[in-house]
Enzyme design. Sequence first.
Site, PDB file in Angstrom:
ATOM      1  N   SER A   7       0.846  -1.204   0.000  1.00  0.00           N
ATOM      2  CA  SER A   7       0.000   0.000   0.000  1.00  0.00           C
ATOM      3  C   SER A   7       0.875   1.245   0.000  1.00  0.00           C
ATOM      4  CB  SER A   7      -0.902   0.013   1.233  1.00  0.00           C
ATOM      5  OG  SER A   7      -1.464   1.309   1.360  1.00  0.00           O
ATOM      6  N   HIS A  32      -1.027  -1.265  -4.263  1.00  0.00           N
ATOM      7  CA  HIS A  32      -2.345  -0.940  -3.707  1.00  0.00           C
ATOM      8  C   HIS A  32      -2.449   0.581  -3.557  1.00  0.00           C
ATOM      9  CE1 HIS A  32      -5.958  -1.992  -1.348  1.00  0.00           C
ATOM     10  NE2 HIS A  32      -5.603  -1.030  -0.509  1.00  0.00           N
ATOM     11  N   ASP A  34      -4.724   3.543  -2.266  1.00  0.00           N
ATOM     12  CA  ASP A  34      -5.857   3.878  -1.391  1.00  0.00           C
ATOM     13  C   ASP A  34      -6.407   5.243  -1.742  1.00  0.00           C
ATOM     14  OD1 ASP A  34      -6.163   1.676   0.498  1.00  0.00           O
ATOM     15  OD2 ASP A  34      -4.120   2.156   1.113  1.00  0.00           O
ATOM     16  N   MET A  36      -9.239   8.005  -0.876  1.00  0.00           N
ATOM     17  CA  MET A  36     -10.164   8.366   0.206  1.00  0.00           C
ATOM     18  C   MET A  36     -10.736   9.757  -0.020  1.00  0.00           C
ATOM     19  SD  MET A  36      -7.905   7.234   3.466  1.00  0.00           S
ATOM     20  CE  MET A  36      -6.831   5.803   3.457  1.00  0.00           C
ATOM     21  N   HIS A  65      -8.206   0.938  -4.404  1.00  0.00           N
ATOM     22  CA  HIS A  65      -9.183   0.751  -3.326  1.00  0.00           C
ATOM     23  C   HIS A  65      -9.914   2.073  -3.097  1.00  0.00           C
ATOM     24  CE1 HIS A  65      -9.682  -0.258   1.272  1.00  0.00           C
ATOM     25  NE2 HIS A  65     -10.843  -0.219   0.649  1.00  0.00           N
ATOM     26  N   MET A  67     -12.238   4.272  -1.245  1.00  0.00           N
ATOM     27  CA  MET A  67     -12.977   4.486   0.014  1.00  0.00           C
ATOM     28  C   MET A  67     -13.705   5.808  -0.173  1.00  0.00           C
ATOM     29  SD  MET A  67      -9.999   3.150   2.567  1.00  0.00           S
ATOM     30  CE  MET A  67      -8.756   3.256   1.286  1.00  0.00           C
ATOM     31  N   MET A 138     -11.734  -5.978   4.976  1.00  0.00           N
ATOM     32  CA  MET A 138     -10.972  -5.029   5.797  1.00  0.00           C
ATOM     33  C   MET A 138     -10.691  -5.664   7.156  1.00  0.00           C
ATOM     34  SD  MET A 138     -10.375  -2.470   3.869  1.00  0.00           S
ATOM     35  CE  MET A 138      -9.419  -1.626   5.144  1.00  0.00           C
ATOM     36  N   GLY A 143      -9.369   3.817   6.562  1.00  0.00           N
ATOM     37  CA  GLY A 143      -9.078   5.243   6.741  1.00  0.00           C
ATOM     38  C   GLY A 143      -7.619   5.549   7.008  1.00  0.00           C
ATOM     39  N   GLY A 145      -3.437   3.943   7.816  1.00  0.00           N
ATOM     40  CA  GLY A 145      -2.461   2.862   7.892  1.00  0.00           C
ATOM     41  C   GLY A 145      -2.033   2.653   9.330  1.00  0.00           C
ATOM     42  N   ASP A 176      -6.788  -6.424   4.049  1.00  0.00           N
ATOM     43  CA  ASP A 176      -6.165  -5.096   4.105  1.00  0.00           C
ATOM     44  C   ASP A 176      -6.290  -4.538   5.514  1.00  0.00           C
ATOM     45  OD1 ASP A 176      -5.249  -2.528   3.583  1.00  0.00           O
ATOM     46  OD2 ASP A 176      -6.914  -1.976   2.257  1.00  0.00           O
ATOM     47  N   GLY A 178      -3.196  -3.903   8.878  1.00  0.00           N
ATOM     48  CA  GLY A 178      -2.403  -4.566   9.917  1.00  0.00           C
ATOM     49  C   GLY A 178      -1.727  -5.855   9.477  1.00  0.00           C
TER      50      GLY A 178
HETATM   51  C1  DX5 Z   1      -6.564   1.561   5.326  1.00  0.00           C
HETATM   52  C2  DX5 Z   1      -6.046   1.266   3.964  1.00  0.00           C
HETATM   53  C3  DX5 Z   1      -4.908   0.337   3.925  1.00  0.00           C
HETATM   54  C4  DX5 Z   1      -3.661   0.800   4.627  1.00  0.00           C
HETATM   55  C5  DX5 Z   1      -3.001  -0.418   5.185  1.00  0.00           C
HETATM   56  O1  DX5 Z   1      -7.771   2.192   5.231  1.00  0.00           O
HETATM   57  O2  DX5 Z   1      -7.081   0.720   3.154  1.00  0.00           O
HETATM   58  O3  DX5 Z   1      -4.606  -0.085   2.597  1.00  0.00           O
HETATM   59  O4  DX5 Z   1      -2.738   1.482   3.808  1.00  0.00           O
HETATM   60  O5  DX5 Z   1      -1.936  -0.040   5.966  1.00  0.00           O
HETATM   61  P1  DX5 Z   1      -1.287  -1.008   7.062  1.00  0.00           P
HETATM   62  O6  DX5 Z   1      -0.725  -2.198   6.336  1.00  0.00           O
HETATM   63  O7  DX5 Z   1      -0.240  -0.149   7.693  1.00  0.00           O
HETATM   64  O8  DX5 Z   1      -2.370  -1.395   8.021  1.00  0.00           O
HETATM   65 ZN    ZN Z   2      -6.564  -0.223   1.196  1.00  0.00          ZN
END
Ligand code: DX5
Ligand code: ZN
Length: 216
Positions: A7, A32, A34, A36, A65, A67, A138, A143, A145, A176, A178
């Site tokens: 990501s 990936h 993201d 938002m 992705h 959001m 998820m 939202g 990382g 996606d 953690g």
């Molecule tokens: C969170 C994102 C993720 C995020 C994951 O809303 O969709 O893609 O970047 O980050 P990590 O791997 O640090 O949890």
């Molecule tokens: Zn994501």
Amino acid sequence: MAIISPSILSADFCNLESEFKKVKETGAKWLHVDCMDGAFVPNMSFGYAATKSIRNVTDMVLDVHMMIDRPIRYVDQFCEAGADYLTIHVEADTPENTAKAIEKIKSHGVKVGLSVKPKTPAEAVLPYIKDLDLILVMTVEPGFGNQKFMEDMMPKLKALREMINEHKPSCHLEVDGGINLETGDICKKNGADVLVSGSSYFKALDKIAFVKEIES
Ligand code: DX5
Ligand code: ZN
């Protein structure tokens, strides 16, 4: 064999082109992205213009992705920007508009993903499953990382693997939030075959070893 999708939310935004080159050199094939909107999630990041610029400087598989509330408004722009996989959220609009957005994405020849937030049950994707190329579970609230992996999502992941095997065996099952070597392993055991990893991947000292191990 799993696929890692690093990501870029955890990458250095000032040097994205060189970041993508480095990511590719570590053996990853997917990226990936993201996106938002500050409404569906309480954060903002990339939009379709940024996605287009990203497409121009990398040939990696763009796993986008969204959001974003009512994604039907923007799926054409994201497809035209060069997404390979475009994932929308099942919670982001009415069932009618979700079905229409899926049709729109397909009409561009782009692969379709549908994502579920932690509180959304597995069954929410069932009405659409035949049209899906990817289901994204998820494992944090979307939202941000660097949040803690929710292991209690594993029964849902397992249920979705069973649904995919029954209705659409070619569909990917992605997780996606953690994801590190340990939590990635748990997800693979519960049926995931695509693993998004932001902070753990970018923090890894030996990224080549990280990719090899998580994809094994
Ligand atoms: C969170 C994102 C993720 C995020 C994951 O809303 O969709 O893609 O970047 O980050 P990590 O791997 O640090 O949890
Ligand atoms: Zn994501």
